[in-house]
Scaffold this active site. Structure first.
Site, PDB file in Angstrom:
ATOM      1  N   SER A 103      47.487  42.721  31.975  1.00 30.87           N
ATOM      2  CA  SER A 103      46.141  42.636  32.545  1.00 30.87           C
ATOM      3  C   SER A 103      45.327  41.530  31.856  1.00 30.87           C
ATOM      4  CB  SER A 103      45.491  44.019  32.435  1.00 30.87           C
ATOM      5  OG  SER A 103      44.319  44.084  33.175  1.00 30.87           O
ATOM      6  N   ASP A 137      47.581  47.102  43.873  1.00 30.85           N
ATOM      7  CA  ASP A 137      46.758  46.893  42.671  1.00 30.85           C
ATOM      8  C   ASP A 137      45.341  46.506  43.108  1.00 30.85           C
ATOM      9  OD1 ASP A 137      45.549  45.946  40.350  1.00 30.85           O
ATOM     10  OD2 ASP A 137      47.432  45.174  39.527  1.00 30.85           O
ATOM     11  N   HIS A 174      47.564  49.181  39.356  1.00 33.53           N
ATOM     12  CA  HIS A 174      47.388  48.258  38.220  1.00 33.53           C
ATOM     13  C   HIS A 174      48.096  48.748  36.947  1.00 33.53           C
ATOM     14  CE1 HIS A 174      45.474  44.815  36.399  1.00 33.53           C
ATOM     15  NE2 HIS A 174      44.934  45.552  35.450  1.00 33.53           N
TER      16      HIS A 174
HETATM   17  C1  MLT Z   1      40.374  40.652  33.491  1.00 34.80           C
HETATM   18  O1  MLT Z   1      39.175  40.817  33.365  1.00 34.80           O
HETATM   19  O2  MLT Z   1      41.052  39.956  32.739  1.00 34.80           O
HETATM   20  C2  MLT Z   1      41.012  41.342  34.641  1.00 34.80           C
HETATM   21  O3  MLT Z   1      40.043  41.808  35.514  1.00 34.80           O
HETATM   22  C3  MLT Z   1      41.886  42.442  34.218  1.00 34.80           C
HETATM   23  C4  MLT Z   1      41.177  43.447  33.371  1.00 34.80           C
HETATM   24  O4  MLT Z   1      40.549  44.357  33.896  1.00 34.80           O
HETATM   25  O5  MLT Z   1      41.265  43.318  32.171  1.00 34.80           O
END
Ligand code: MLT
Length: 205
Positions: free
Chosen positions: A102, A152, A183
């Site tokens: 992520s 996701d 996700h």
């Molecule tokens: C981010 O902010 O990098 C993406 O939205 C994934 C997350 O939730 O960390």
């Protein structure tokens, strides 16, 4: 940067750079490293940014909307940290495989996009396209595994496919793996990443 370093048994293996998701820390992905390569050295880093107390690797303005200035600053900061860590712990700076989930996958993708020599490859679990509209360096010789979820809500399918094609056009070897899930990081995708790693890095050992 706050981090954990564990020296591996086999110095010829790439150093595994672990990059957690939003709200995680340097302990989160340690079990993954053992599943990918239990002989490799491990460098697990905590993101320097806090969002309501949750560590991240760069700021965002809203979910999925990145603060590009901070993304660039933090990407350079992490790249400099890798230079220092390689000297301090005496591992090969040219042989680092990032494993990110992520937000950690997004900063790993940003390292690839902004710094030709930052990583030798990456395992990106549920990444997004960190930045658009810039010319990518030549990524010939870099191997990238992307895993994505068909449902996701944070990373739409088109985003994963766009990242695959961006990296492929820059001459990276990219494998895109789909899970019929959201996700969350699943054991199936970690197993798929481990199989990809064995073929790409260990010659199918
Ligand atoms: C981010 O902010 O990098 C993406 O939205 C994934 C997350 O939730 O960390």
């Amino acid at each position: 940067m706050k981090h954990i370093y564990q020296k591996g048994k086999d110095p010829s293996r790439p150093t595994l750079l672990l990059l957690h998701g939003t709200g995680g820390n340097e302990l989160d992905l340690l079990p993954l490293a053992g599943m990918i390569d239990d002989q490799a050295s491990v460098l697990s880093v905590r993101g320097n940014v806090l969002e309501n107390g949750m560590p991240r690797f760069f700021r965002r303005l809203a979910e999925g909307v990145f603060d590009i200035e901070d993304l660039i600053f933090r990407t350079n900061e992490l790249n400099d940290f890798l230079d220092e860590a390689a000297q301090k712990y005496e591992f090969d700076r040219h042989s680092i495989l990032a494993i990110g989930y992520s937000n950690g996958a997004n900063i790993a993708a940003s390292l690839l996009i902004h710094h030709q020599n930052a990583l030798s490859g990456a395992i990106l679990h549920h990444p997004m396209v960190p930045r658009r509209g810039i010319e990518l360096p030549d990524l010939t010789g870099k191997s990238v595994f992307i895993s994505a979820g068909t449902n996701d809500p944070i990373c739409p399918q088109t985003e994963s496919m766009e990242l695959e094609s961006l990296l492929t056009r820059a001459h990276a070897q990219v494998e895109l793996y789909w899970e019929n899930r959201g996700h969350q990081l699943t054991i199936e995708e970690v197993n798929a990443a481990a199989a990809w790693y064995k073929a790409a890095y260990l010659g199918g050992e």
